[in-house]
Motif scaffolding. Structure first.
Motif, PDB file in Angstrom:
ATOM      1  N   GLY A 121       0.859   1.207   9.601  1.00  0.00           N
ATOM      2  CA  GLY A 121      -0.426   1.262  10.295  1.00  0.00           C
ATOM      3  C   GLY A 121      -1.532   1.878   9.461  1.00  0.00           C
ATOM      4  N   LEU A 122      -1.183   2.571   8.379  1.00  0.00           N
ATOM      5  CA  LEU A 122      -2.179   3.192   7.496  1.00  0.00           C
ATOM      6  C   LEU A 122      -2.397   2.411   6.200  1.00  0.00           C
ATOM      7  CD1 LEU A 122      -0.982   6.926   7.815  1.00  0.00           C
ATOM      8  CD2 LEU A 122      -2.817   5.799   9.089  1.00  0.00           C
ATOM      9  N   MET A 123      -1.712   1.268   6.062  1.00  0.00           N
ATOM     10  CA  MET A 123      -1.729   0.516   4.813  1.00  0.00           C
ATOM     11  C   MET A 123      -3.092  -0.095   4.501  1.00  0.00           C
ATOM     12  SD  MET A 123       0.942  -0.061   2.818  1.00  0.00           S
ATOM     13  CE  MET A 123       0.535  -1.725   2.306  1.00  0.00           C
ATOM     14  N   PRO A 124      -3.543  -0.009   3.237  1.00  0.00           N
ATOM     15  CA  PRO A 124      -4.732  -0.763   2.816  1.00  0.00           C
ATOM     16  C   PRO A 124      -4.386  -2.245   2.670  1.00  0.00           C
ATOM     17  CG  PRO A 124      -3.780   0.384   0.952  1.00  0.00           C
ATOM     18  CD  PRO A 124      -3.013   0.844   2.169  1.00  0.00           C
ATOM     19  N   THR A 125      -5.382  -3.108   2.737  1.00  0.00           N
ATOM     20  CA  THR A 125      -5.156  -4.554   2.681  1.00  0.00           C
ATOM     21  C   THR A 125      -5.212  -5.070   1.242  1.00  0.00           C
ATOM     22  OG1 THR A 125      -7.501  -5.102   2.887  1.00  0.00           O
ATOM     23  CG2 THR A 125      -6.259  -4.771   4.936  1.00  0.00           C
ATOM     24  N   TYR A 126      -4.888  -6.361   1.085  1.00  0.00           N
ATOM     25  CA  TYR A 126      -4.942  -7.015  -0.234  1.00  0.00           C
ATOM     26  C   TYR A 126      -6.365  -6.969  -0.783  1.00  0.00           C
ATOM     27  CZ  TYR A 126      -4.203 -10.586  -3.824  1.00  0.00           C
ATOM     28  OH  TYR A 126      -4.114 -11.272  -5.020  1.00  0.00           O
ATOM     29  N   GLU A 127      -7.333  -7.141   0.071  1.00  0.00           N
ATOM     30  CA  GLU A 127      -8.741  -7.130  -0.353  1.00  0.00           C
ATOM     31  C   GLU A 127      -9.147  -5.771  -0.889  1.00  0.00           C
ATOM     32  OE1 GLU A 127     -12.942  -7.400   1.977  1.00  0.00           O
ATOM     33  OE2 GLU A 127     -11.524  -9.041   2.370  1.00  0.00           O
ATOM     34  N   GLN A 128      -8.513  -4.703  -0.404  1.00  0.00           N
ATOM     35  CA  GLN A 128      -8.888  -3.347  -0.805  1.00  0.00           C
ATOM     36  C   GLN A 128      -8.178  -2.890  -2.077  1.00  0.00           C
ATOM     37  OE1 GLN A 128      -7.751  -1.646   2.997  1.00  0.00           O
ATOM     38  NE2 GLN A 128      -9.901  -1.222   3.539  1.00  0.00           N
ATOM     39  N   VAL A 129      -6.884  -3.187  -2.218  1.00  0.00           N
ATOM     40  CA  VAL A 129      -6.135  -2.661  -3.358  1.00  0.00           C
ATOM     41  C   VAL A 129      -5.384  -3.738  -4.139  1.00  0.00           C
ATOM     42  CG1 VAL A 129      -5.864  -0.371  -2.326  1.00  0.00           C
ATOM     43  CG2 VAL A 129      -4.125  -2.127  -1.899  1.00  0.00           C
ATOM     44  N   GLY A 130      -5.582  -5.003  -3.783  1.00  0.00           N
ATOM     45  CA  GLY A 130      -4.952  -6.084  -4.513  1.00  0.00           C
ATOM     46  C   GLY A 130      -3.451  -6.161  -4.296  1.00  0.00           C
ATOM     47  N   VAL A 131      -2.721  -6.465  -5.381  1.00  0.00           N
ATOM     48  CA  VAL A 131      -1.288  -6.730  -5.262  1.00  0.00           C
ATOM     49  C   VAL A 131      -0.494  -5.497  -4.844  1.00  0.00           C
ATOM     50  CG1 VAL A 131      -0.691  -6.159  -7.660  1.00  0.00           C
ATOM     51  CG2 VAL A 131       0.620  -7.919  -6.432  1.00  0.00           C
ATOM     52  N   LEU A 132      -1.085  -4.316  -4.987  1.00  0.00           N
ATOM     53  CA  LEU A 132      -0.408  -3.086  -4.561  1.00  0.00           C
ATOM     54  C   LEU A 132      -0.127  -3.104  -3.050  1.00  0.00           C
ATOM     55  CD1 LEU A 132       0.631  -0.315  -5.497  1.00  0.00           C
ATOM     56  CD2 LEU A 132      -1.645   0.615  -4.973  1.00  0.00           C
ATOM     57  N   ALA A 133      -0.974  -3.781  -2.278  1.00  0.00           N
ATOM     58  CA  ALA A 133      -0.806  -3.816  -0.820  1.00  0.00           C
ATOM     59  C   ALA A 133       0.508  -4.490  -0.413  1.00  0.00           C
ATOM     60  CB  ALA A 133      -2.000  -4.514  -0.165  1.00  0.00           C
ATOM     61  N   PRO A 134       0.785  -5.739  -0.855  1.00  0.00           N
ATOM     62  CA  PRO A 134       2.068  -6.332  -0.477  1.00  0.00           C
ATOM     63  C   PRO A 134       3.276  -5.602  -1.055  1.00  0.00           C
ATOM     64  CG  PRO A 134       0.898  -7.764  -2.009  1.00  0.00           C
ATOM     65  CD  PRO A 134      -0.067  -6.716  -1.575  1.00  0.00           C
ATOM     66  N   ILE A 135       3.125  -4.965  -2.221  1.00  0.00           N
ATOM     67  CA  ILE A 135       4.236  -4.205  -2.807  1.00  0.00           C
ATOM     68  C   ILE A 135       4.589  -3.013  -1.919  1.00  0.00           C
ATOM     69  CG2 ILE A 135       4.902  -2.713  -4.729  1.00  0.00           C
ATOM     70  CD1 ILE A 135       3.349  -4.573  -6.580  1.00  0.00           C
TER      71      ILE A 135
END
Length: 445
Positions: A121-135
């Motif tokens: 629930g606190l995760m940043p999105t792909y738009e915010q941090v790029g590939v780090l988000a799905p990782i």
């Protein structure tokens, strides 16, 4: 004469003592069953929240793609990753539960699962941090999988080992009510939020609310589990036999047939459930262009009805046998698969709801109602937590973990749901065949 009076009085005292013990045991099993059901509900709340958000949100904010089906395919791949982590949790907590105790293991699993969900629930999105988000999402998904991998076996063993032998089916089915209930609550929350908010707001922050709310449920679950006692069967094992050195090794060495056939029998139960409750959402939204709330409401109705049918099928398995109920459910689902997508394709709300209700309340409900006691009785108490966890966590990798992914890939490749229906029939027939290889023990109560 006085001897007869004394004998009669002693008999009454003994009868009263026996009645008191039985009444206390009856109260204990009810408390344990309710506690395990609520704990199971909390765990599946977390797990289902991810599954539903995968179909509605994650394919857009963590795996953006010009093709909605491709985004869904990538999102369901992370869903599968969680299933892969479940055997690790099952082995880890099965070992701990068979050596130290069921109760302690269950307290830890709920903390792990809840923490993973809260952090999503606190995760940043792909738009915010790029590939780090799905990782990061995959990492938290692994944490969720480990938690639920240890949760199910502990909750079910706790209930089965407290229950009378002739009512194990009924009381174990009460634990399984936590699964449809755990599906119902997050789907309802996401449905309310997605319809009451604009899509940009929902994708930006609205979807996070149910994930953050999970911390409250974790507190409730911990409070309930602190109040339940260790099982009589585990206490008896410690006093008479001693705990197994490596329970999972003993389970594989001495019960490999039940493990292998149990995994096969589990495949369709978990796989078809996720077709009804997860893939159907994607199908109706991306292929039929229907509002997501239409199918979400259908899943809600099906889950609510399954909460009622589970104890009915559990009690039926106590009367006519686990195998008969389990096989009946598999055959029903094989037949239903032939018309399931035709019912969805009508686009008619009532027909869609009926298809989902038949799949969940009758098809899955009959199999799942008998399954808890059926699979628990495959193993002796000494290694039951580990043996049951192996079956329950390896089976869903091939079933529930892969079914949304395979169904979505088949739909993307062929553009028709007929291939998906064939896949559903194959799963049901495979699991039905494996049932004939199971050899329950029913020896320790």
């Amino acid at each position: 004469m006085s001897g007869m009076v004394r004998s009669s009085g002693s008999s009454r005292v003994a009868d009263q003592a026996t009645a008191s013990i039985k009444g206390r045991e009856s109260g204990d099993i009810r408390k344990v069953a309710v506690a395990s059901a609520i704990g199971n509900m909390i765990e599946y709340y977390d797990f289902t929240l991810y599954a539903t958000a995968t179909a509605l949100v994650f394919n857009k904010i963590f795996f953006p793609s010009s093709d909605p089906l491709v985004g869904s395919l990538l999102a369901f791949a992370t869903f599968f990753v969680g299933y892969c982590a479940r055997p690790l949790g099952g082995v880890l907590f099965g070992h701990f539960g068979d050596r130290v105790g069921r109760k302690t293991a269950l307290l830890i699993t709920i903390l792990i699962m809840g923490l993973g969900t809260f952090l999503i629930g606190l995760m940043p999105t792909y738009e915010q941090v790029g590939v780090l988000a799905p990782i990061c999402l995959i990492g938290l998904r692994l944490l969720q999988g480990i938690g639920i991998g240890g949760e199910y076996g502990g909750g079910m063993v706790m209930t089965v080992e407290h229950a009378p032998a002739d009512r194990r089916g009924f009381f174990s089915s009460l634990v399984h009510i936590g699964v449809p209930a755990g599906f119902l609550i997050p789907i309802a929350l996401l449905g309310i939020l997605s319809t009451s908010m604009s899509e940009p707001d929902f994708l930006a922050w609205g979807w996070r609310i149910p994930f953050l709310f999970s911390i409250v449920l974790v507190g409730i679950g911990l409070f309930i589990r602190f109040k339940i006692s260790e099982t009589p069967a585990f206490k008896r094992v410690l006093s008479e036999e001693g705990a197994a050195c490596v329970p999972v090794v003993e389970a594989v060495r001495n019960h490999k047939g039940n493990i292998l056939f149990g995994i096969g029998a589990k495949v369709a139960e978990s796989g078809l459930f996720n077709i009804y409750a997860v893939f159907a959402i994607t199908y109706c939204k991306t292929k039929l262009g229907l509002p997501s709330q239409t199918i979400l409401n259908g899943v809600l109705v099906g889950c609510a009805l399954e909460c009622l049918t589970l104890p009915m099928f559990g009690a039926l398995s106590d009367r006519i046998g686990r195998r008969a109920v389990y096989l009946g459910g598999m055959i029903f689902q094989a037949v239903l698969a032939l018309v399931f997508f035709q019912m969805l394709n009508t686009g008619h709300t009532g027909m869609i709801w009926l298809a989902i209700a038949l799949g969940l309340a009758l098809g899955h409900g009959s199999v799942y109602g008998a399954q808890g006691a059926y699979f628990s009785e495959l193993f002796p108490a000494r290694i039951r937590y580990s043996g049951l966890s192996l079956v329950q966590q390896l089976g869903p990798i091939l079933g529930g973990g892969l079914s949304p992914l395979i169904a979505t890939a088949l739909l993307a490749e062929y553009g028709s749901a007929y291939w998906v229906a064939g896949y559903m029939v194959a799963m049901a027939l495979l699991s039905a065949a494996c049932v004939f290889g199971l050899r329950p023990l029913r020896s320790d109560n």
